[in-house]
Design a protein around this motif. Structure first.
Motif, PDB file in Angstrom:
ATOM      1  N   ALA A  17      -6.271  26.551  -7.735  1.00 37.26           N
ATOM      2  CA  ALA A  17      -7.489  25.771  -7.480  1.00 37.26           C
ATOM      3  C   ALA A  17      -8.722  26.538  -7.944  1.00 37.26           C
ATOM      4  N   ALA A  18      -8.754  27.848  -7.690  1.00 32.76           N
ATOM      5  CA  ALA A  18      -9.895  28.670  -8.105  1.00 32.76           C
ATOM      6  C   ALA A  18     -10.007  28.732  -9.626  1.00 32.76           C
ATOM      7  N   ILE A  19      -8.884  28.720 -10.323  1.00 29.26           N
ATOM      8  CA  ILE A  19      -8.928  28.702 -11.794  1.00 29.26           C
ATOM      9  C   ILE A  19      -9.615  27.427 -12.275  1.00 29.26           C
ATOM     10  N   VAL A  20      -9.242  26.298 -11.711  1.00 32.82           N
ATOM     11  CA  VAL A  20      -9.847  25.016 -12.103  1.00 32.82           C
ATOM     12  C   VAL A  20     -11.326  24.983 -11.721  1.00 32.82           C
ATOM     13  N   LEU A  21     -11.636  25.381 -10.493  1.00 34.93           N
ATOM     14  CA  LEU A  21     -13.031  25.373 -10.044  1.00 34.93           C
ATOM     15  C   LEU A  21     -13.895  26.323 -10.878  1.00 34.93           C
ATOM     16  N   GLY A  22     -13.363  27.475 -11.211  1.00 38.21           N
ATOM     17  CA  GLY A  22     -14.098  28.419 -12.048  1.00 38.21           C
ATOM     18  C   GLY A  22     -14.358  27.865 -13.438  1.00 38.21           C
ATOM     19  N   MET A  23     -13.401  27.154 -13.980  1.00 39.96           N
ATOM     20  CA  MET A  23     -13.597  26.544 -15.295  1.00 39.96           C
ATOM     21  C   MET A  23     -14.671  25.458 -15.230  1.00 39.96           C
ATOM     22  N   VAL A  24     -14.679  24.684 -14.149  1.00 38.79           N
ATOM     23  CA  VAL A  24     -15.736  23.683 -13.966  1.00 38.79           C
ATOM     24  C   VAL A  24     -17.096  24.388 -13.942  1.00 38.79           C
ATOM     25  N   GLN A  25     -17.200  25.493 -13.222  1.00 39.99           N
ATOM     26  CA  GLN A  25     -18.461  26.240 -13.164  1.00 39.99           C
ATOM     27  C   GLN A  25     -18.873  26.731 -14.552  1.00 39.99           C
ATOM     28  N   PHE A  26     -17.900  27.218 -15.298  1.00 37.44           N
ATOM     29  CA  PHE A  26     -18.188  27.749 -16.626  1.00 37.44           C
ATOM     30  C   PHE A  26     -18.694  26.665 -17.570  1.00 37.44           C
ATOM     31  N   LEU A  27     -18.145  25.470 -17.452  1.00 35.26           N
ATOM     32  CA  LEU A  27     -18.445  24.404 -18.405  1.00 35.26           C
ATOM     33  C   LEU A  27     -19.620  23.516 -18.011  1.00 35.26           C
ATOM     34  N   THR A  28     -20.088  23.609 -16.773  1.00 37.19           N
ATOM     35  CA  THR A  28     -21.161  22.714 -16.342  1.00 37.19           C
ATOM     36  C   THR A  28     -22.480  23.458 -16.189  1.00 37.19           C
ATOM     37  N   ARG A  29     -23.530  22.683 -16.048  1.00 36.19           N
ATOM     38  CA  ARG A  29     -24.895  23.218 -15.902  1.00 36.19           C
ATOM     39  C   ARG A  29     -24.999  24.056 -14.636  1.00 36.19           C
ATOM     40  N   LYS A  30     -25.690  25.168 -14.742  1.00 35.14           N
ATOM     41  CA  LYS A  30     -25.904  26.028 -13.595  1.00 35.14           C
ATOM     42  C   LYS A  30     -27.077  25.497 -12.784  1.00 35.14           C
ATOM     43  N   ARG A  31     -27.136  25.885 -11.543  1.00 36.25           N
ATOM     44  CA  ARG A  31     -28.157  25.450 -10.577  1.00 36.25           C
ATOM     45  C   ARG A  31     -27.838  24.051 -10.082  1.00 36.25           C
ATOM     46  N   GLY A  32     -28.450  23.683  -9.011  1.00 40.49           N
ATOM     47  CA  GLY A  32     -28.286  22.346  -8.467  1.00 40.49           C
ATOM     48  C   GLY A  32     -27.153  22.257  -7.458  1.00 40.49           C
ATOM     49  N   SER A  33     -27.053  21.099  -6.844  1.00 38.18           N
ATOM     50  CA  SER A  33     -26.094  20.900  -5.752  1.00 38.18           C
ATOM     51  C   SER A  33     -24.638  20.919  -6.225  1.00 38.18           C
ATOM     52  N   LEU A  34     -24.345  20.408  -7.421  1.00 33.55           N
ATOM     53  CA  LEU A  34     -22.963  20.441  -7.914  1.00 33.55           C
ATOM     54  C   LEU A  34     -22.515  21.889  -8.136  1.00 33.55           C
ATOM     55  N   HIS A  35     -23.357  22.682  -8.776  1.00 30.13           N
ATOM     56  CA  HIS A  35     -23.022  24.083  -9.015  1.00 30.13           C
ATOM     57  C   HIS A  35     -22.790  24.799  -7.681  1.00 30.13           C
ATOM     58  N   ARG A  36     -23.640  24.550  -6.727  1.00 33.64           N
ATOM     59  CA  ARG A  36     -23.524  25.196  -5.423  1.00 33.64           C
ATOM     60  C   ARG A  36     -22.231  24.770  -4.711  1.00 33.64           C
ATOM     61  N   ALA A  37     -21.937  23.479  -4.691  1.00 36.26           N
ATOM     62  CA  ALA A  37     -20.744  22.980  -3.993  1.00 36.26           C
ATOM     63  C   ALA A  37     -19.458  23.500  -4.639  1.00 36.26           C
ATOM     64  N   VAL A  38     -19.370  23.406  -5.960  1.00 33.93           N
ATOM     65  CA  VAL A  38     -18.179  23.895  -6.663  1.00 33.93           C
ATOM     66  C   VAL A  38     -18.081  25.412  -6.522  1.00 33.93           C
ATOM     67  N   GLY A  39     -19.223  26.080  -6.559  1.00 33.19           N
ATOM     68  CA  GLY A  39     -19.233  27.534  -6.410  1.00 33.19           C
ATOM     69  C   GLY A  39     -18.702  27.980  -5.063  1.00 33.19           C
ATOM     70  N   TYR A  40     -19.153  27.340  -4.003  1.00 35.18           N
ATOM     71  CA  TYR A  40     -18.642  27.708  -2.674  1.00 35.18           C
ATOM     72  C   TYR A  40     -17.157  27.382  -2.550  1.00 35.18           C
ATOM     73  N   ALA A  41     -16.719  26.274  -3.121  1.00 35.60           N
ATOM     74  CA  ALA A  41     -15.287  25.954  -3.100  1.00 35.60           C
ATOM     75  C   ALA A  41     -14.494  27.039  -3.839  1.00 35.60           C
ATOM     76  N   PHE A  42     -15.015  27.492  -4.988  1.00 32.39           N
ATOM     77  CA  PHE A  42     -14.375  28.574  -5.747  1.00 32.39           C
ATOM     78  C   PHE A  42     -14.300  29.841  -4.902  1.00 32.39           C
ATOM     79  N   VAL A  43     -15.412  30.210  -4.283  1.00 35.12           N
ATOM     80  CA  VAL A  43     -15.463  31.440  -3.489  1.00 35.12           C
ATOM     81  C   VAL A  43     -14.472  31.372  -2.331  1.00 35.12           C
ATOM     82  N   TYR A  44     -14.472  30.277  -1.579  1.00 38.39           N
ATOM     83  CA  TYR A  44     -13.554  30.166  -0.442  1.00 38.39           C
ATOM     84  C   TYR A  44     -12.103  30.154  -0.895  1.00 38.39           C
ATOM     85  N   ALA A  45     -11.802  29.428  -1.965  1.00 37.24           N
ATOM     86  CA  ALA A  45     -10.422  29.398  -2.473  1.00 37.24           C
ATOM     87  C   ALA A  45      -9.967  30.791  -2.884  1.00 37.24           C
TER      88      ALA A  45
END
Length: 159
Positions: A17-45
């Protein structure tokens, strides 16, 4: 091949799951609520996957170099989240966060690549497995370093 234990299963599922979430972070715009939500999911996973990895002993029967990888990942996650969570934030907090979290992701990818290669290749002994582990880890780390340097955020002026 040993059977998958509960810590091993938790580690496997959450690391994937962290591999997928990290790739989403890498490919999407930084900052904002999506980056924050996916980032926290990555960190917890990744946090839970790393702690679960510390409970997996099937390969050598005890604490080994693979456990040091989990500890290094935990350190990268903690160091990467510190600039985000501290108050007041330093002027360069985004750069610090980017580099440290990026290295946690590179370590995760190196571990995953090693796992795939070691399980897929018909290695005859543990010396071969450790040599392959070193080679794959080094390769992924060097590619990761190149990508980190290429995509680093622009330095900001000190406030």
């Amino acid at each position: 091949m040993p059977s998958l234990t509960m810590p091993g299963a938790i580690h496997t599922v959450l690391a994937a799951a962290a591999i997928v979430l990290g790739m989403v972070q890498f490919l999407t715009r930084k900052r904002g609520s999506l980056h924050r939500a996916v980032g926290y999911a990555f960190v917890y996973a990744l946090l839970i996957a790393d702690f679960a990895a510390l409970l997996v002993f099937e390969f050598t029967g005890g604490f080994n170099i693979l456990h040091f990888g989990a500890l290094a990942s935990l350190a990268c996650i903690a160091a990467g989240m510190w600039p985000v969570l501290r108050s007041p934030r330093r002027a360069d907090w985004r750069e610090r966060h980017f580099f440290r979290i990026s290295w946690a992701y590179v370590g995760l990818l190196a571990a995953a690549a090693t796992e795939l290669v070691v399980r897929a290749l018909p290695l005859r002994n543990s010396d071969q497995a450790w040599l392959v582990t070193f080679a794959v880890t080094l390769t992924v780390t060097l590619v990761g370093r190149t990508l980190i340097l290429r995509h680093q955020p622009a330095a900001r002026d000190a406030v």
